[in-house]
Scaffold this motif. Structure first.
Motif, short mmCIF file in Angstrom:
data_model
loop_
_atom_site.label_atom_id
_atom_site.label_comp_id
_atom_site.label_asym_id
_atom_site.label_seq_id
_atom_site.Cartn_x
_atom_site.Cartn_y
_atom_site.Cartn_z
N VAL A 272 0.83 -1.21 0.00
CA VAL A 272 0.00 0.00 0.00
C VAL A 272 0.87 1.26 0.00
N ASN A 273 1.90 1.27 0.84
CA ASN A 273 2.76 2.45 0.91
C ASN A 273 3.53 2.69 -0.39
N LYS A 274 3.98 1.60 -1.02
CA LYS A 274 4.68 1.75 -2.29
C LYS A 274 3.74 2.32 -3.36
N ALA A 275 2.51 1.84 -3.37
CA ALA A 275 1.53 2.36 -4.34
C ALA A 275 1.28 3.84 -4.08
N ALA A 276 1.22 4.25 -2.82
CA ALA A 276 1.01 5.66 -2.49
C ALA A 276 2.23 6.49 -2.86
N MET A 277 3.43 5.93 -2.66
CA MET A 277 4.66 6.64 -3.02
C MET A 277 4.75 6.84 -4.54
N ASN A 278 4.28 5.87 -5.27
CA ASN A 278 4.27 6.01 -6.73
C ASN A 278 3.38 7.17 -7.18
N LYS A 279 2.46 7.57 -6.30
CA LYS A 279 1.57 8.70 -6.61
C LYS A 279 2.05 9.99 -5.96
N GLY A 280 3.25 9.96 -5.36
CA GLY A 280 3.86 11.18 -4.85
C GLY A 280 3.85 11.36 -3.35
N LEU A 281 3.52 10.33 -2.58
CA LEU A 281 3.49 10.45 -1.12
C LEU A 281 4.90 10.71 -0.59
N SER A 282 5.02 11.69 0.30
CA SER A 282 6.31 12.04 0.91
C SER A 282 6.62 11.10 2.08
N ASN A 283 7.85 10.61 2.15
CA ASN A 283 8.27 9.74 3.25
C ASN A 283 8.14 10.45 4.59
N PHE A 284 8.55 11.70 4.65
CA PHE A 284 8.55 12.45 5.91
C PHE A 284 7.12 12.73 6.39
N VAL A 285 6.26 13.03 5.44
CA VAL A 285 4.86 13.28 5.79
C VAL A 285 4.19 12.00 6.26
N LEU A 286 4.53 10.88 5.62
CA LEU A 286 3.96 9.58 6.01
C LEU A 286 4.32 9.24 7.46
N VAL A 287 5.58 9.44 7.83
CA VAL A 287 6.01 9.14 9.20
C VAL A 287 5.27 10.02 10.20
N PHE A 288 5.14 11.32 9.90
CA PHE A 288 4.49 12.24 10.83
C PHE A 288 3.01 11.94 10.99
N TYR A 289 2.27 11.87 9.88
CA TYR A 289 0.83 11.66 9.96
C TYR A 289 0.47 10.31 10.56
N SER A 290 1.22 9.26 10.20
CA SER A 290 0.90 7.92 10.69
C SER A 290 1.11 7.82 12.20
N ASN A 291 2.18 8.42 12.71
CA ASN A 291 2.42 8.38 14.15
C ASN A 291 1.45 9.26 14.91
N LEU A 292 1.09 10.40 14.33
CA LEU A 292 0.11 11.28 14.98
C LEU A 292 -1.25 10.59 15.06
N LEU A 293 -1.65 9.96 13.96
CA LEU A 293 -2.92 9.23 13.95
C LEU A 293 -2.86 8.02 14.87
N GLY A 294 -1.71 7.37 14.92
CA GLY A 294 -1.54 6.23 15.80
C GLY A 294 -1.72 6.59 17.27
N ILE A 295 -1.28 7.79 17.65
CA ILE A 295 -1.45 8.26 19.03
C ILE A 295 -2.93 8.36 19.38
N MET B 46 -5.21 7.13 -2.32
CA MET B 46 -4.31 6.09 -1.83
C MET B 46 -3.45 6.60 -0.67
N GLU B 47 -3.14 7.88 -0.65
CA GLU B 47 -2.34 8.43 0.44
C GLU B 47 -3.07 8.32 1.78
N LEU B 48 -4.37 8.59 1.79
CA LEU B 48 -5.15 8.47 3.02
C LEU B 48 -5.17 7.02 3.50
N ILE B 49 -5.32 6.09 2.56
CA ILE B 49 -5.30 4.67 2.92
C ILE B 49 -3.95 4.31 3.55
N ALA B 50 -2.86 4.84 2.97
CA ALA B 50 -1.53 4.57 3.50
C ALA B 50 -1.38 5.12 4.92
N PHE B 51 -1.87 6.34 5.16
CA PHE B 51 -1.78 6.93 6.50
C PHE B 51 -2.53 6.07 7.53
#
Length: 334
Positions: free
Chosen positions: A24-47, A231-236
């Protein structure tokens, strides 16, 4: 027996979800998802996902007393987790889920090395089990070099866009090293502070804080921070629910019960799953080097597991002898 089967089933399911996460993350990256944004949003949502669970869990009980020493250890874990997540997503961006799974096969080898350094494992080259684990470690590392440095002829006609195999392999191998250290540090923490969800929440908070600072400095494009129904939202959501929350808690739980070697030994399962999913859904190209390197890694992995199994049998036999004086006396007479 039921306990062991339950832990094994959960760990196997976790590896299936891990490959799905990479896909899923690779598919989102192919559409332009930023690595740094993914780490931030995913951890914030995880909290926000973990906090209600913790409130419910500790509604009628008190959590263990948190000491300054434990806080320092968790901070170290947070720094390592942030570095590991970045290495994973950068490597995945340059490589593929298949390459990520191949490099994940290195985790048992590095975990074994760091477990010896941290004295969670004992090494005695005079016995066959230790010899097998040591040789298996070297073989696994050799296999990882084969996967990274040797592609060979393609076995499929698919093409993988925007890939740089060696760079991706370097970052993903770096993640395996960091993850092996993380497993040992988590075991160190959780055996002294048995509160898996609380440790995960504090660790994710540290990662989110570090990520917020570094991401703002690195990611200058405002569009990278916008979240749409795509796809980016799904990845987050997937990363937050699985990687930040569920997987982290499960790993800490299994580490407290079984130790770092046990948790790491499930990683090679990813390779078979990832090959099928990567080729089917992402159009990954399958190379001879990938299969050859994976086979070498698998041989090394099973050598380590065989050695681990022999040591567990020896420990079980020793414990049984100590519990049964008649058996112990008979063994000594023989």
């Amino acid at each position: 027996m039921m306990w062991g089967e339950s832990v094994t089933a959960i760990m196997v399911a976790t590896e299936f979800l891990e490959v799905g996460l990479n896909t899923v993350n690779k598919a989102a990256m192919n559409k332009g998802l930023s690595n740094f944004v993914l780490v931030f949003y995913s951890n914030l949502l995880g909290i926000f996902m973990l906090a209600p669970c913790i409130l419910i869990f500790y509604r009628k009980r008190s959590p263990p007393v948190l000491t300054w020493s434990t806080v320092c250890k968790i901070f170290l874990l947070g720094v390592l987790s942030y570095g590991g997540q970045l290495c994973t997503y950068i490597g995945l961006g340059y490589g593929s889920p298949t390459l990520a799974s191949a490099m994940a096969d290195l985790t048992p080898a590095f975990t074994f090395i760091f477990s010896i350094i941290s004295r969670m494992e004992k090494l005695d080259l005079g016995i066959r089990s230790s010899q097998a684990k040591s040789l298996g470690t070297l073989v696994s590392i050799t296999g990882a070099f084969v996967v990274t440095l040797y592609k060979g002829l393609p076995l499929t006609n698919n093409t993988l866009l925007h890939s740089n195999w060696i760079v991706g392999g370097f970052f993903l191998a770096s993640h395996s090293v960091i993850f092996a250290i993380i497993l040992n540090v988590q075991t160190w923490i959780i055996r002294g502070y048995p509160a898996e969800m609380l440790v995960t929440l504090m660790c994710s908070s540290i990662v989110a804080l570090l990520s917020s600072i570094i991401s703002v400095m690195v990611e200058k494009d405002p569009n990278a921070w916008r979240v749409g129904m795509n796809m980016e939202l799904i990845a987050f959501v997937y990363t937050a629910a699985f990687a930040v929350a569920f997987r982290s808690v499960v790993h800490k739980w299994a580490l407290r019960k079984k130790g770092p070697i046990y948790v790491s030994m499930f990683k090679p399962l990813e390779m078979v799953i990832a090959l099928a999913m990567g080729i089917t859904f992402l159009g990954d190209k399958l190379y001879i080097g990938s299969l050859l390197g994976a086979a070498i890694i698998a041989i090394g992995f099973y050598a380590v597991i065989w050695g681990q199994a022999q040591e567990e049998k020896l420990v079980h036999h020793t414990e049984s002898s100590n519990k049964d004086p008649l058996l112990s006396n008979t063994a000594s007479m023989i």
